[in-house]
Motif scaffolding. Structure first.
Motif, PDB file in Angstrom:
ATOM      1  N   MET A  58     -11.807  11.087  45.168  1.00 18.79           N
ATOM      2  CA  MET A  58     -11.222   9.910  44.519  1.00 18.79           C
ATOM      3  C   MET A  58     -11.940   9.568  43.228  1.00 18.79           C
ATOM      4  O   MET A  58     -11.320   9.115  42.264  1.00 18.79           O
ATOM      5  N   SER A  59     -13.262   9.771  43.186  1.00 15.47           N
ATOM      6  CA  SER A  59     -13.994   9.491  41.946  1.00 15.47           C
ATOM      7  C   SER A  59     -13.497  10.386  40.820  1.00 15.47           C
ATOM      8  O   SER A  59     -13.334   9.944  39.681  1.00 15.47           O
ATOM      9  N   LEU A  60     -13.215  11.659  41.144  1.00 18.29           N
ATOM     10  CA  LEU A  60     -12.698  12.580  40.130  1.00 18.29           C
ATOM     11  C   LEU A  60     -11.300  12.173  39.673  1.00 18.29           C
ATOM     12  O   LEU A  60     -11.009  12.133  38.468  1.00 18.29           O
ATOM     13  N   ILE A  61     -10.432  11.845  40.646  1.00 18.20           N
ATOM     14  CA  ILE A  61      -9.062  11.447  40.303  1.00 18.20           C
ATOM     15  C   ILE A  61      -9.057  10.172  39.473  1.00 18.20           C
ATOM     16  O   ILE A  61      -8.367  10.065  38.440  1.00 18.20           O
ATOM     17  N   VAL A  62      -9.822   9.178  39.910  1.00 19.05           N
ATOM     18  CA  VAL A  62      -9.868   7.901  39.198  1.00 19.05           C
ATOM     19  C   VAL A  62     -10.432   8.084  37.799  1.00 19.05           C
ATOM     20  O   VAL A  62      -9.891   7.559  36.817  1.00 19.05           O
ATOM     21  N   PHE A  63     -11.509   8.842  37.687  1.00 20.65           N
ATOM     22  CA  PHE A  63     -12.160   9.023  36.392  1.00 20.65           C
ATOM     23  C   PHE A  63     -11.216   9.702  35.400  1.00 20.65           C
ATOM     24  O   PHE A  63     -11.034   9.232  34.275  1.00 20.65           O
ATOM     25  N   ILE A  64     -10.589  10.801  35.838  1.00 22.37           N
ATOM     26  CA  ILE A  64      -9.687  11.517  34.934  1.00 22.37           C
ATOM     27  C   ILE A  64      -8.472  10.650  34.594  1.00 22.37           C
ATOM     28  O   ILE A  64      -8.037  10.577  33.439  1.00 22.37           O
ATOM     29  N   TYR A  74     -14.339  -0.757  39.585  1.00 18.14           N
ATOM     30  CA  TYR A  74     -13.490  -1.544  40.484  1.00 18.14           C
ATOM     31  C   TYR A  74     -12.747  -0.636  41.461  1.00 18.14           C
ATOM     32  O   TYR A  74     -12.726  -0.885  42.679  1.00 18.14           O
ATOM     33  N   LEU A  75     -12.146   0.423  40.941  1.00 18.53           N
ATOM     34  CA  LEU A  75     -11.376   1.320  41.797  1.00 18.53           C
ATOM     35  C   LEU A  75     -12.281   2.025  42.810  1.00 18.53           C
ATOM     36  O   LEU A  75     -11.885   2.222  43.973  1.00 18.53           O
ATOM     37  N   MET A  76     -13.479   2.399  42.404  1.00 20.47           N
ATOM     38  CA  MET A  76     -14.396   3.058  43.331  1.00 20.47           C
ATOM     39  C   MET A  76     -14.834   2.104  44.445  1.00 20.47           C
ATOM     40  O   MET A  76     -14.956   2.497  45.612  1.00 20.47           O
ATOM     41  N   ILE A  77     -15.073   0.853  44.106  1.00 23.51           N
ATOM     42  CA  ILE A  77     -15.459  -0.127  45.120  1.00 23.51           C
ATOM     43  C   ILE A  77     -14.306  -0.361  46.098  1.00 23.51           C
ATOM     44  O   ILE A  77     -14.508  -0.488  47.313  1.00 23.51           O
TER      45      ILE A  77
END
Length: 323
Positions: free
Chosen positions: A19-25, A292-295
């Protein structure tokens, strides 16, 4: 149990990484914050200096690796707009969102469980039909419209409750909370009710369906044949067995309530995480959006784990460990 927990923690770590990769990109592929943050009158030298200062001159993969390394140290980046740690900004707003979400879920259970139980035990009564009709309204009415109507009736016309803001707060464990003061509760009443209406309808229908299904089970018929009182049959044999689907949905809805309370916070000017993320999206404050999305992802994973562990408490027949 320990094997199950270890397996779930490994799965959670994998989910967070993906998810961190998807959110970041996804976030970094949208727009250019320099166009918003830098004045149009700035020359090329100033623009280049700002790009370097924001770390936007590096390749995307290098930015992600830097983000990942900093995240492992608890650093999710600095806000482009506030020039403060993004995690700190979110944590400052988190108590407001959490107390609103937990207040809404408390109202949903407090109102929805008894109404759904009554509608399931007496499905043909006029009161039960009225309850089910009301639950349809709770599903259908738009949240923003209900919020505006609450403000117009209870704040503008009757003057019973304040319309916006969080009110007086009190500090506990380094965080400010509204529900600990009378003024804070008054400010919290309408947004919590507005956020709870859909959840109340959901709990009512889940509870009613569970009661109607459980009442036909053989162990309930046997309990009645033994001469047990209706109250004991209802609360010991029926109510306890319908809690698993209710707990499942309420747990997932708690996560969605925390994540998607944006509309309610905007209508009532509630200073929570939802309002912060809307403001950050408007100015493309990428570190705050990603943090925010990661939290939110971590919250969903934690809530799902707690829900799974609650199964074995509610029903010992549920076994969490696989062979």
């Amino acid at each position: 149990m320990s094997v199950y927990l270890l397996r779930r923690l490994i799965q959670a770590l994998g989910v967070v990484l993906v998810m961190s990769l998807i959110v970041f990109i996804g976030v970094f592929a949208i727009g250019d914050p320099v166009e918003i943050l830098i004045s149009p009158d700035a020359d090329q030298i100033e623009r280049e200096r700002a790009i370097v200062a924001l770390g936007l001159d590096k390749p995307l993969w290098l930015q992600y690796l830097s983000f990942l390394g900093n995240a492992l140290r608890g650093d999710l980046g600095r806000s482009f707009v506030f020039n403060e740690p993004a995690l700190q900004l979110i944590l400052n707003r988190m108590p407001a969102t959490l107390e609103l979400a937990f207040g809404a879920m408390f109202l949903a259970l407090l109102v929805g469980l008894p109404l759904g139980l009554y509608a399931g035990l007496k499905p043909n009564s006029p009161v039960s039909k009225g309850i089910m009709a009301g639950s349809i309204l709770g599903f259908s009415l738009p949240t923003f419209w209900v919020g505006l109507m609450l403000i117009m009736v209870f704040a503008v016309q009757l003057g019973w409750l304040p319309s916006t803001g969080r009110g007086e707060t009190r500090e506990i464990l380094g965080m400010r909370w509204s529900f600990l003061t009378r003024d804070g509760l008054a400010h919290m009443a309408m947004p919590a009710l507005n956020l709870a209406l859909f959840k109340i309808s959901l709990v009512i229908r889940l509870t009613r369906a569970g009661v109607r299904e459980t009442m036909l089970m053989d162990y309930v018929k046997f309990a009645r044949a033994k001469g047990l009182s209706p109250a004991r049959v209802t609360f010991v044999h029926v109510f306890k067995n319908i809690l698993i689907p209710v707990v499942t949905v309420v747990g997932l809805e708690l996560g969605s309530t925390i994540a998607f309370s944006v509309v309610t916070e905007s209508v009532f000017a509630w200073p929570g995480m939802g309002k912060l993320i809307i403001d950050s999206i408007n100015v493309l404050d990428r570190p705050v959006i990603v943090a925010y999305l990661m939290i939110i992802v971590l919250m969903f994973i934690t809530i799902n784990l707690v829900v799974d562990l609650t199964y074995s408490v509610l029903d010992p027949r549920v076994r969490l460990e696989g062979k």
